[in-house]
Design a protein around this motif. Structure first.
Motif, mmCIF file in Angstrom:
data_model
loop_
_atom_site.group_PDB
_atom_site.id
_atom_site.type_symbol
_atom_site.label_atom_id
_atom_site.label_comp_id
_atom_site.label_asym_id
_atom_site.label_seq_id
_atom_site.Cartn_x
_atom_site.Cartn_y
_atom_site.Cartn_z
ATOM 1 N N THR A 174 41.882 99.110 -33.035
ATOM 2 C CA THR A 174 43.250 98.684 -33.330
ATOM 3 C C THR A 174 43.272 97.969 -34.691
ATOM 4 O O THR A 174 42.236 97.567 -35.201
ATOM 5 N N PRO A 175 44.484 97.806 -35.274
ATOM 6 C CA PRO A 175 44.581 97.136 -36.571
ATOM 7 C C PRO A 175 44.014 95.717 -36.534
ATOM 8 O O PRO A 175 43.627 95.173 -37.562
ATOM 9 N N TRP A 176 43.941 95.121 -35.340
ATOM 10 C CA TRP A 176 43.389 93.782 -35.180
ATOM 11 C C TRP A 176 42.017 93.657 -35.855
ATOM 12 O O TRP A 176 41.661 92.620 -36.408
ATOM 13 N N MET A 177 41.234 94.741 -35.815
ATOM 14 C CA MET A 177 39.863 94.710 -36.336
ATOM 15 C C MET A 177 39.804 94.546 -37.847
ATOM 16 O O MET A 177 38.781 94.143 -38.388
ATOM 17 N N ARG A 178 40.901 94.916 -38.519
ATOM 18 C CA ARG A 178 40.838 95.044 -39.980
ATOM 19 C C ARG A 178 40.527 93.748 -40.696
ATOM 20 O O ARG A 178 39.858 93.746 -41.721
ATOM 21 N N LYS A 179 41.034 92.646 -40.153
ATOM 22 C CA LYS A 179 40.926 91.423 -40.941
ATOM 23 C C LYS A 179 39.485 90.925 -41.080
ATOM 24 O O LYS A 179 39.216 90.054 -41.893
ATOM 25 N N PHE A 180 38.567 91.492 -40.307
ATOM 26 C CA PHE A 180 37.207 90.962 -40.322
ATOM 27 C C PHE A 180 36.330 91.560 -41.422
ATOM 28 O O PHE A 180 35.197 91.157 -41.600
ATOM 29 N N GLY A 181 36.861 92.559 -42.146
ATOM 30 C CA GLY A 181 36.040 93.190 -43.173
ATOM 31 C C GLY A 181 35.006 94.094 -42.523
ATOM 32 O O GLY A 181 35.253 94.634 -41.444
ATOM 33 N N PRO A 182 33.820 94.248 -43.136
ATOM 34 C CA PRO A 182 32.814 95.112 -42.518
ATOM 35 C C PRO A 182 32.336 94.530 -41.191
ATOM 36 O O PRO A 182 32.022 93.340 -41.119
ATOM 37 N N VAL A 183 32.314 95.361 -40.149
ATOM 38 C CA VAL A 183 31.920 94.872 -38.826
ATOM 39 C C VAL A 183 30.876 95.791 -38.207
ATOM 40 O O VAL A 183 30.758 96.956 -38.572
ATOM 41 N N ALA A 184 30.133 95.243 -37.282
ATOM 42 C CA ALA A 184 29.301 96.041 -36.387
ATOM 43 C C ALA A 184 29.888 95.833 -35.001
ATOM 44 O O ALA A 184 30.270 94.716 -34.649
ATOM 45 N N THR A 185 29.985 96.906 -34.207
ATOM 46 C CA THR A 185 30.626 96.792 -32.904
ATOM 47 C C THR A 185 29.621 97.051 -31.785
ATOM 48 O O THR A 185 28.777 97.931 -31.906
ATOM 49 N N GLY A 186 29.770 96.278 -30.726
ATOM 50 C CA GLY A 186 28.903 96.466 -29.568
ATOM 51 C C GLY A 186 29.720 96.353 -28.295
ATOM 52 O O GLY A 186 30.838 95.838 -28.297
ATOM 53 N N PHE A 187 29.156 96.864 -27.203
ATOM 54 C CA PHE A 187 29.857 96.804 -25.922
ATOM 55 C C PHE A 187 28.818 96.466 -24.859
ATOM 56 O O PHE A 187 27.753 97.078 -24.822
ATOM 57 N N ALA A 188 29.141 95.480 -24.038
ATOM 58 C CA ALA A 188 28.203 95.082 -22.991
ATOM 59 C C ALA A 188 28.757 95.539 -21.652
ATOM 60 O O ALA A 188 29.792 95.050 -21.207
ATOM 61 N N SER A 189 28.060 96.484 -21.014
ATOM 62 C CA SER A 189 28.533 97.011 -19.738
ATOM 63 C C SER A 189 27.418 97.794 -19.076
ATOM 64 O O SER A 189 26.532 98.323 -19.748
ATOM 65 N N GLY A 190 27.478 97.881 -17.753
ATOM 66 C CA GLY A 190 26.497 98.687 -17.036
ATOM 67 C C GLY A 190 26.572 100.153 -17.426
ATOM 68 O O GLY A 190 25.575 100.870 -17.373
ATOM 69 N N TRP A 191 27.766 100.609 -17.834
ATOM 70 C CA TRP A 191 27.924 102.021 -18.207
ATOM 71 C C TRP A 191 27.101 102.369 -19.434
ATOM 72 O O TRP A 191 26.830 103.520 -19.705
ATOM 73 N N MET A 192 26.723 101.353 -20.199
ATOM 74 C CA MET A 192 25.951 101.594 -21.414
ATOM 75 C C MET A 192 24.529 102.062 -21.107
ATOM 76 O O MET A 192 23.762 102.385 -21.981
ATOM 77 N N ARG A 193 24.183 102.072 -19.837
ATOM 78 C CA ARG A 193 22.889 102.597 -19.429
ATOM 79 C C ARG A 193 22.793 104.089 -19.769
ATOM 80 O O ARG A 193 21.712 104.614 -19.981
ATOM 81 N N ILE A 194 23.913 104.770 -19.795
ATOM 82 C CA ILE A 194 23.914 106.210 -20.038
ATOM 83 C C ILE A 194 24.254 106.479 -21.503
ATOM 84 O O ILE A 194 25.262 106.015 -22.014
ATOM 85 N N ARG A 195 23.418 107.266 -22.127
ATOM 86 C CA ARG A 195 23.566 107.519 -23.551
ATOM 87 C C ARG A 195 24.920 108.175 -23.868
ATOM 88 O O ARG A 195 25.565 107.848 -24.868
ATOM 89 N N GLY A 196 25.338 109.102 -23.019
ATOM 90 C CA GLY A 196 26.595 109.804 -23.274
ATOM 91 C C GLY A 196 27.785 108.853 -23.351
ATOM 92 O O GLY A 196 28.616 108.951 -24.251
ATOM 93 N N THR A 197 27.877 107.898 -22.414
ATOM 94 C CA THR A 197 29.004 106.973 -22.444
ATOM 95 C C THR A 197 28.871 106.013 -23.628
ATOM 96 O O THR A 197 29.866 105.586 -24.196
ATOM 97 N N ARG A 198 27.651 105.720 -23.992
ATOM 98 C CA ARG A 198 27.424 104.850 -25.138
ATOM 99 C C ARG A 198 27.910 105.536 -26.405
ATOM 100 O O ARG A 198 28.639 104.980 -27.183
#
Ligand SMILES: [Zn+2]
Ligand SMILES: [Zn+2]
Lengths: 344, 596
Positions: free
Chosen positions: A242-266
């Motif tokens: 979303t546009p909300w992200m823009r104000k931070f400049g360059p970002v790295a994004t991560g997600f913490a969830s059990g679903w991240m166990r599977i490469r496809g969903t990651r």
């Protein structure tokens, strides 16, 4: 399923003897709520009974007018002769298993649970019962969680690495439970911690309930031209892209969830990193919890119910699937595998 | 193995090109050359043959995980990737029973090992082992390797290792690490090579005394032309050719040998003995870029005919008779053993025309001479020697008489080495009028090449354009869906579409690409809510959604239910405005068949 202490009705699990429902899907007269996630605490019922620890977050979710009564873990409340008590489920703050005892028969409804310790809530306690109604969100043997210390260390390392690479860190997590558990695991010595607006109220609820969390600031309060490079920003997954992200400049994004166990969903989420951290039990956790109840009969719901029930049957247990409305809408495995639900 | 697994993870985790190159540079800076050679081999998509069959791996994974087979199936269904499913199900190294770990002694080493040791000492010999040995080795490997290392290992043994980097990116990183020229690296990566420390060191060498006689040059590729051709400037600056639909290939004649390489970097000499034979008539030190095409009676046959030549294990006399091929020469890359790619196209074309004529002359002599004892052939040799001037004098008859097999040429009445014709036109409009007739000629459109251009490496904008005619289109109904692989493993992204045959829908094409991520998500949700039947991974869905499909070629096919096979089908757009009844009929599709 006639003549059972709990029955599956259009509203969900209902106790005819006590005339109450547990985590009902539609408004009822008396709702017992295992925890404040929106797929369990639905608005509109006339009266709610929940744990004392969950009162604040539940109030935030259900609104100021909801009639909420509370009980401490272990305290027995008698409803029309049915003894009801809450026992820690280790899922999020105030989450509980519901124990129902009537004429010598004991049922336990797990709600959502995890067996791993979590500093933001009371640890899961196994409760002996005749029938155990268990969730099965991650009811496949591929779901086995790495030690959370390792995952939290990975997150802090990632944050430091992003600082070196000149990027702000945005970590997505479900707003209630996961976000606060992550906050408690972040190392505030690395840099300032910010939270998205959607997290403010719930995080304050946690603090007010006595959970100690590192200091956080609201992203909207940062002055113009603020240098975000060293910041860790926690946000709900819906903020991604979303546009909300823009104000931070360059970002790295991560997600913490059990679903991240599977490469496809990651990979599908087009994030820089996925961290395997869940507030649900993994496969070994589910099996251990079920064993510890000593239950003669297991009802499986909420997730990979058919798989887990079949496994239990093959182990010689009396097990059955209890459908939930959310799965009905999404198809047999839709909600579970896409991970679009509120929590995981 | 650990370093390589870390590299894999780093490449897999990011979508940023710069981050990928950085990760590659970090790896190549510290990797042992013997490891780097194998890493490179895998990264650019080469792979040893599958070492162990999937059913066996599945059985051993089920055994190691102590689960029933159906639970493996459920897990696979959720994960969508075989190697990953195995990786996640099998216990991590710390969780194995001591008795199982004892079996780790079947491995030729102890403790952490670099990639090349795992590949050379375990993976490569694995194919030759019997089932019991394979089982012991695989279990021992699982008990030793955990997490990402195990995943990479499983990908390697199933022959399914793939990672989202292009060869170009890998070369860029290697050039950065070594300071060597990236074009030289690209060139050295072509052809046949064995991953070894020596190869890796030679790859990054700064001098270019390369000796491999079989090595092709990187192909020069064209960009699609999106604008009107007249935006390219004066027509006089451009050479127009037809865009043929065959197998792009390089014919190499060096050191008395002939090699035919496809663009996919397969050595295809054996598949096309007639081209290898005609290549033997070229003077030494020549490399020609061209297209292998099925060709009969002076005209090109449909691409599917060519597949009969590729797909088959043995080339029978019948197939050779029914599907004769030619090499249509596009360009000349090497002459007299000298790389001429920097010369202008006009110069290269002139030399190419001369060479093709030369071969035609020799072909005459060769095939006729065959009937008249060899006398004639020798006589001609003198003639072309004179003609060739500076051309190497290695002869076709005297050179390697035993290895020269002219038999494949005897079925040809004219040389199978042809020039790609140049399309002439008075102006862009005239050219466009001819372009519009592409389909009648069985070509995909035109190629526009700048006359002054060098033959460049890879896809470079500006000099070469492909100007394709619009594809065929059909409105079809979605009837089956299957989960994708890799990034889309959890979504239904592989679709089968049907057209009407009377009141029945017959499956007619499969398509995977063309929708936006958002549309894919919507179709995925539709599939889940509208599943009529599940058969393995395939779901039959309510026939409700209509899509416009595009494809490049169409053929009769006995193997397809619809009796029709199409090439490169893809989704052009989701026709929200159409109902299933509005979809096309098989009759409409049949009218597109050539000759109808
Ligand atoms: Zn929950
Ligand atoms: Zn839940």
């Amino acid at each position: 399923m006639p003549d059972t202490l709990l029955q599956l009705t259009e509203s969900g699990l209902y106790c005819p003897a006590g005339d109450f429902a547990i985590d009902p899907w539609r408004p009822v007269a008396r709702a017992i709520v295992t925890h404040a996630h929106s797929d369990h605490a639905r608005p509109g019922s006339r009266a709610y009974l929940a744990t004392r620890d969950s009162e604040r977050v539940l109030r935030t979710r259900l609104g100021p007018d909801a009639r909420i009564e509370t009980a401490a873990y272990g305290e027995v409340v008698s409803i029309n002769g049915v003894d009801v008590s809450f026992h820690p489920a280790g899922h999020i703050l105030g989450s509980a298993q519901v124990r129902i005892a009537y004429r010598g028969e004991v049922w336990v409804v797990s709600g959502d649970y995890k067996t791993e310790p979590d500093v933001t809530c009371a640890p899961f306690e196994a409760v002996r019962c005749h029938t155990f109604v268990t969730e099965s969100t991650f009811g496949l043997p591929v779901y086995r969680w790495p030690a959370q210390e390792r995952v939290l260390a990975q997150i802090n390392d990632w944050w430091r690495g992003n600082q070196e690479a000149g990027r702000a860190s945005i970590l997505y997590a479900y707003a209630l439970g996961k976000a606060q558990r992550l906050l408690a695991g972040l190392d505030p010595a690395i840099g300032p911690i910010f939270i998205h607006g959607a997290l403010i109220r719930l995080t304050e609820d946690y603090r007010a309930s006595g959970v100690s969390l590192p200091p956080t600031r609201y992203t909207g309060e940062a002055p113009r031209g603020f240098d975000w490079l060293h910041a860790m920003i926690l946000a709900p997954p819906s903020a991604h892209g979303t546009p909300w992200m823009r104000k931070f400049g360059p970002v790295a994004t991560g997600f913490a969830s059990g679903w991240m166990r599977i490469r496809g969903t990651r990979r599908r989420r087009a994030l820089d990193r996925g961290f395997v951290l869940s507030d649900h039990a993994d496969w070994p956790g589910l099996l251990a919890a079920i064993d510890a109840t000593g239950a003669e009969r297991v009802w499986v719901t909420h997730g990979y119910a058919a798989v887990l029930a079949r496994w239990l049957q093959e182990q010689g247990r009396d097990a059955a699937v209890v459908p939930t409305r959310f799965e009905g809408e999404m198809g047999d495995d839709g909600a579970a595998e896409t991970g679009e639900g509120e929590e995981a | 193995m650990n370093l390589f697994a870390e590299l894999y993870t780093a490449l897999d985790e990011t979508n940023r090109t710069s981050a990928k190159v950085d990760a590659l540079v970090r790896y190549f800076e510290c990797a042992d050359p013997a490891d780097a050679a194998w890493a490179l081999y895998f990264l650019i998509g080469r792979r040893p043959r599958q070492a162990v069959s999937m059913p066996r791996l599945r059985a051993w994974a089920v055994e190691a995980a102590a689960i029933p087979d159906w639970l493996f199936g459920e897990s696979y269904d959720a994960v969508g990737d075989f190697a990953e499913t195995v990786t996640l199900l099998v216990p991590e190294p710390g969780e194995w029973h001591p008795a199982d770990v004892a079996s780790a002694s079947v491995l030729p080493f102890d403790g952490p090992q670099p990639l090349h040791r795992w590949v050379e000492a375990v993976l490569l010999p694995l194919r030759e082992r019997d089932e019991a040995e394979q089982r012991a080795i695989i279990l021992a490997a699982w008990a030793t390797l955990g997490g990402a290392e195990r995943f990479v290992w499983n990908k390697l043994i199933t022959g399914a290792f793939r990672v989202g980097v292009s060869q170009q990116l890998v070369v860029r990183a290697l050039a950065r690490v070594s300071g060597a020229d990236s074009a030289a690296i690209t060139h050295r990566l072509m052809g046949e090579w064995q991953p070894s420390a020596a190869f890796y060191q030679a790859l990054l060498a700064h001098d270019s005394a390369d000796t491999d006689v079989s090595r092709p040059y990187p192909f020069c590729l064209a960009y699609p032309l999106d604008d009107a051709p007249e935006t390219l400037g004066p027509l006089a600056e451009w050479q127009a050719e037809w865009k043929w639909d065959g197998i792009r290939a390089q014919l190499i004649r060096r050191a008395g040998q002939v090699f035919l390489w496809s663009r996919g970097e397969d050595l295809i000499s054996d598949r096309f003995p007639e081209i290898t034979a005609i290549g033997a008539l070229l003077p030494d030190g020549v490399v020609i870029d061209g297209e292998v095409l099925p060709w009969k009676d002076g005209t090109v046959l449909p691409f599917a005919q060519l597949q009969r030549r590729i797909g088959r294990r043995d080339l029978t006399r019948n197939v050779l008779d029914e599907v004769p091929v030619v090499l249509l020469a596009y360009d000349l890359l090497e002459l007299d053993g000298v790389d001429v790619r920097d010369r202008p196209l006009t110069w290269r074309r002139a030399q190419l025309e001369w060479l093709v004529a030369l071969v035609a002359g020799r072909f005459e002599g060769e095939t006729r001479g065959h009937g008249e004892q060899e006398t004639r052939g020798h006589g001609e040799q003198g003639t072309w020697r004179q003609e060739g001037g500076g051309v190497s004098s290695a002869g076709f008859v005297s050179e390697k008489p035993s290895s020269l097999d002219n038999a494949p040429l005897l079925r040809y009445s004219a040389t199978p080495l042809l020039l790609s014709p140049i399309v002439t036109a008075t102006d862009w409009n005239d050219l466009a009028a001819q372009w519009a007739m592409s389909r009648e000629r069985n070509v995909e459109g035109m190629m526009l090449k700048r006359r002054e251009s060098a033959y460049r490496v890879g896809r470079v904008r500006g000099d070469w354009w492909k100007w394709k005619v619009a594809p065929y289109t059909v409105d079809a109904v979605l009837i089956y869906a299957q989960r994708g692989s890799g990034k889309r493993a959890s979504l239904y992204t592989d679709y089968t579409f049907a057209v009407w045959d009377g009141d029945r829908l017959v499956p007619f094409a499969k398509a995977y690409s063309g929708l936006t991520d958002e549309e894919i998500r919507q179709v995925d949700a539709f599939v889940r809510r509208n599943t009529l039947e599940k058969f393995g991974p395939v779901r039959t869905v309510t026939p409700e959604l209509v899509f416009e499909l595009a494809f490049e070629g169409i053929q009769r096919s006995a193997r397809h239910k619809s009796g029709i096979a199409v090439r490169f089908p893809r989704i052009l757009r989701w026709r929200h405005d159409k109902r299933p009844a509005d979809a096309d009929t098989i009759e409409t599709v049949r009218t597109m068949l050539p000759g109808d």
